[in-house]
Write a protein that holds these residues in place. Structure first.
Motif, PDB file in Angstrom:
ATOM      1  N   THR A 164       0.856  -1.187   0.000  1.00 55.40           N
ATOM      2  CA  THR A 164       0.000   0.000   0.000  1.00 55.40           C
ATOM      3  C   THR A 164       0.891   1.235   0.000  1.00 55.40           C
ATOM      4  O   THR A 164       2.113   1.132   0.052  1.00 55.40           O
ATOM      5  N   MET A 165       0.281   2.408  -0.103  1.00 53.09           N
ATOM      6  CA  MET A 165       1.012   3.674  -0.204  1.00 53.09           C
ATOM      7  C   MET A 165       1.950   3.651  -1.410  1.00 53.09           C
ATOM      8  O   MET A 165       3.104   4.083  -1.363  1.00 53.09           O
ATOM      9  N   ASN A 166       1.427   3.126  -2.507  1.00 52.41           N
ATOM     10  CA  ASN A 166       2.152   3.120  -3.767  1.00 52.41           C
ATOM     11  C   ASN A 166       2.016   4.480  -4.442  1.00 52.41           C
ATOM     12  O   ASN A 166       1.323   5.371  -3.951  1.00 52.41           O
ATOM     13  N   LEU A 167       2.629   4.627  -5.593  1.00 55.43           N
ATOM     14  CA  LEU A 167       2.545   5.852  -6.392  1.00 55.43           C
ATOM     15  C   LEU A 167       1.861   5.557  -7.713  1.00 55.43           C
ATOM     16  O   LEU A 167       2.229   4.607  -8.409  1.00 55.43           O
ATOM     17  N   CYS A 168       0.847   6.357  -8.056  1.00 50.72           N
ATOM     18  CA  CYS A 168       0.278   6.344  -9.401  1.00 50.72           C
ATOM     19  C   CYS A 168       0.243   7.784  -9.909  1.00 50.72           C
ATOM     20  O   CYS A 168       0.200   8.724  -9.112  1.00 50.72           O
ATOM     21  N   THR A 169       0.257   7.949 -11.227  1.00 53.23           N
ATOM     22  CA  THR A 169       0.469   9.296 -11.773  1.00 53.23           C
ATOM     23  C   THR A 169      -0.523   9.622 -12.894  1.00 53.23           C
ATOM     24  O   THR A 169      -0.147   9.637 -14.076  1.00 53.23           O
ATOM     25  N   PRO A 170      -1.793   9.883 -12.569  1.00 51.73           N
ATOM     26  CA  PRO A 170      -2.759  10.267 -13.607  1.00 51.73           C
ATOM     27  C   PRO A 170      -2.442  11.665 -14.157  1.00 51.73           C
ATOM     28  O   PRO A 170      -2.642  12.672 -13.488  1.00 51.73           O
ATOM     29  N   TRP A 181      10.472   9.544 -14.281  1.00 50.08           N
ATOM     30  CA  TRP A 181       9.751   8.284 -14.118  1.00 50.08           C
ATOM     31  C   TRP A 181       8.378   8.416 -14.762  1.00 50.08           C
ATOM     32  O   TRP A 181       7.516   9.136 -14.286  1.00 50.08           O
ATOM     33  N   GLU A 182       8.184   7.710 -15.875  1.00 48.78           N
ATOM     34  CA  GLU A 182       6.937   7.812 -16.628  1.00 48.78           C
ATOM     35  C   GLU A 182       6.034   6.605 -16.441  1.00 48.78           C
ATOM     36  O   GLU A 182       4.966   6.537 -17.031  1.00 48.78           O
ATOM     37  N   GLN A 183       6.455   5.645 -15.622  1.00 45.83           N
ATOM     38  CA  GLN A 183       5.623   4.478 -15.324  1.00 45.83           C
ATOM     39  C   GLN A 183       4.417   4.925 -14.518  1.00 45.83           C
ATOM     40  O   GLN A 183       4.539   5.720 -13.582  1.00 45.83           O
ATOM     41  N   GLU A 219       9.025   5.070   6.542  1.00 44.66           N
ATOM     42  CA  GLU A 219       9.046   5.561   5.165  1.00 44.66           C
ATOM     43  C   GLU A 219       9.118   4.376   4.202  1.00 44.66           C
ATOM     44  O   GLU A 219       9.968   3.507   4.321  1.00 44.66           O
ATOM     45  N   VAL A 220       8.216   4.377   3.208  1.00 44.60           N
ATOM     46  CA  VAL A 220       8.143   3.252   2.279  1.00 44.60           C
ATOM     47  C   VAL A 220       8.358   3.670   0.821  1.00 44.60           C
ATOM     48  O   VAL A 220       8.498   2.807  -0.054  1.00 44.60           O
ATOM     49  N   LEU A 221       8.389   4.987   0.543  1.00 44.35           N
ATOM     50  CA  LEU A 221       8.600   5.455  -0.828  1.00 44.35           C
ATOM     51  C   LEU A 221       8.870   6.955  -0.795  1.00 44.35           C
ATOM     52  O   LEU A 221       8.303   7.675   0.020  1.00 44.35           O
ATOM     53  N   SER A 222       9.755   7.420  -1.692  1.00 43.78           N
ATOM     54  CA  SER A 222       9.979   8.855  -1.839  1.00 43.78           C
ATOM     55  C   SER A 222      10.363   9.153  -3.284  1.00 43.78           C
ATOM     56  O   SER A 222      10.931   8.293  -3.982  1.00 43.78           O
ATOM     57  N   TYR A 223      10.050  10.362  -3.730  1.00 42.52           N
ATOM     58  CA  TYR A 223      10.335  10.781  -5.094  1.00 42.52           C
ATOM     59  C   TYR A 223      10.352  12.304  -5.125  1.00 42.52           C
ATOM     60  O   TYR A 223      10.034  12.970  -4.118  1.00 42.52           O
ATOM     61  N   GLU A 224      10.692  12.868  -6.280  1.00 35.20           N
ATOM     62  CA  GLU A 224      10.889  14.309  -6.374  1.00 35.20           C
ATOM     63  C   GLU A 224      10.212  14.891  -7.618  1.00 35.20           C
ATOM     64  O   GLU A 224       9.798  14.159  -8.516  1.00 35.20           O
ATOM     65  N   LYS A 225      10.140  16.221  -7.649  1.00 30.73           N
ATOM     66  CA  LYS A 225       9.720  17.000  -8.815  1.00 30.73           C
ATOM     67  C   LYS A 225       8.425  16.499  -9.467  1.00 30.73           C
ATOM     68  O   LYS A 225       8.398  16.139 -10.656  1.00 30.73           O
ATOM     69  N   PRO A 226       7.309  16.469  -8.748  1.00 29.95           N
ATOM     70  CA  PRO A 226       6.039  16.118  -9.394  1.00 29.95           C
ATOM     71  C   PRO A 226       5.762  17.115 -10.520  1.00 29.95           C
ATOM     72  O   PRO A 226       5.952  18.321 -10.356  1.00 29.95           O
ATOM     73  N   GLN A 227       5.316  16.608 -11.665  1.00 28.09           N
ATOM     74  CA  GLN A 227       5.186  17.479 -12.836  1.00 28.09           C
ATOM     75  C   GLN A 227       4.103  16.984 -13.783  1.00 28.09           C
ATOM     76  O   GLN A 227       3.766  15.798 -13.801  1.00 28.09           O
ATOM     77  N   LEU A 228       3.584  17.903 -14.584  1.00 29.20           N
ATOM     78  CA  LEU A 228       2.590  17.560 -15.589  1.00 29.20           C
ATOM     79  C   LEU A 228       3.233  16.709 -16.682  1.00 29.20           C
ATOM     80  O   LEU A 228       4.395  16.903 -17.036  1.00 29.20           O
ATOM     81  N   ASP A 229       2.467  15.774 -17.217  1.00 33.75           N
ATOM     82  CA  ASP A 229       2.951  14.871 -18.262  1.00 33.75           C
ATOM     83  C   ASP A 229       2.541  15.416 -19.631  1.00 33.75           C
ATOM     84  O   ASP A 229       1.346  15.484 -19.943  1.00 33.75           O
ATOM     85  N   PRO A 230       3.497  15.788 -20.479  1.00 31.13           N
ATOM     86  CA  PRO A 230       3.168  16.337 -21.804  1.00 31.13           C
ATOM     87  C   PRO A 230       2.379  15.377 -22.682  1.00 31.13           C
ATOM     88  O   PRO A 230       1.744  15.796 -23.658  1.00 31.13           O
TER      89      PRO A 230
END
Length: 273
Positions: A164-170, A181-183, A219-230
């Motif tokens: 749980t506490m995964n990352l998804c990027t709509p 990371w585009e997955q 802590e189970v996940l970390s990432y940086e620079k959230p951004q819009l997907d072109p």
């Protein structure tokens, strides 16, 4: 012989030492909150949804389709009691304000059976949508708000592991391990949370810089620079006038994706920028 004045000074020094030791043993975030006078904001008040907005796919803003989002017994519930079967109407419940730097603390559990004919991937699935677009800006038939999804998943005893506490990027991307990371979905390193047990999770958000996920304080996940997907169909619509793709703040919402979910705590602590 120790004088009365000397005794008083000694006792005072010992008391101060104890207080300072206790303060230093607290988490840094808690120390900062106490020093600044900030307090946790209860996004869910345990009584009603007056501070929230509902948006379902195919429905106008504010239409709480089949009374899916409700408050019962002091819990915020995503309920499919009034649904005959799943029909593709994804729902989101948006808090009224937007935030940038904060800690979001949530306690949740999955309950009951999934709505009939619900998608397999949505079994015991919900999400904390952060850095999201506004509910008002969503298209009538849009499935999900452009956002960073902190995915909540539940497991079933005897049916394997499921983090749980995964990352998804709509409609978004992030930087993970120094690379773009585009997955769409990425698993955390959390343990499986089985059956209908309550789970305590946190998200630490530092604007457009770092986002961290926690389960039971780990802590189970970390990432940086959230951004819009072109590549996303709503990219041009949501891209700001200055062309900056980095997302530094936005809405917070929870999902309705075909499986019942209870929330008993949704609270937020503002952090210094």
């Amino acid at each position: 012989m120790m004088t009365t004045t000397y005794k008083f000074i000694l006792v005072a020094l010992v008391a101060c030492s104890v207080v300072l030791s206790a303060c230093n043993s607290k988490p840094k975030t808690q120390q900062k909150a106490e020093k600044s006078g900030e307090e946790w904001i209860q996004l869910f008040n345990g009584k009603d949804l007056n501070d929230w907005q509902v948006k379902f796919k195919g429905e106008v803003l504010g239409e709480n389709y089949n009374n899916t989002f409700r408050v019962e017994d002091g819990l915020l519930r995503v309920s499919y009691q009034n649904w005959e079967e799943w029909n593709g109407k994804f729902g989101h419940l948006f808090y009224k304000d937007e935030f940038s730097h904060y800690r979001l603390r949530v306690e949740y559990r999955f309950i009951g059976e999934q709505a009939k004919n619900g998608p397999g991937w949505a079994f015991r699935n919900n999400g904390l949508m952060i850095h999201g677009q506004s509910a008002e800006s969503m298209e009538l038939d849009q499935d999900f708000p452009t956002s960073i999804e902190v995915q909540l998943l539940g497991g079933v005893t005897g049916q394997g592991e499921r983090s749980t506490m995964n990352l998804c990027t709509p409609g978004t991307n992030v930087i993970l391990n120094g690379e773009l990371w585009e997955q769409h979905c990425t698993d955390s390193k959390s343990k499986t949370q089985y059956d209908d047990e309550w789970v305590s999770v946190e998200v630490e958000v530092h604007g457009g810089e770092v986002i961290r996920h926690f389960v039971d304080g780990e802590e189970v996940l970390s990432y940086e620079k959230p951004q819009l997907d072109p590549r996303d169909q709503y990219f041009e619509k949501l891209l700001p006038a200055d062309g900056n793709e980095i997302i530094s703040g936005g809405t917070i919402s929870i999902q309705a994706e075909s499986h019942g979910t209870d929330f008993r705590k949704i609270e937020l602590l503002i952090l210094e920028e």
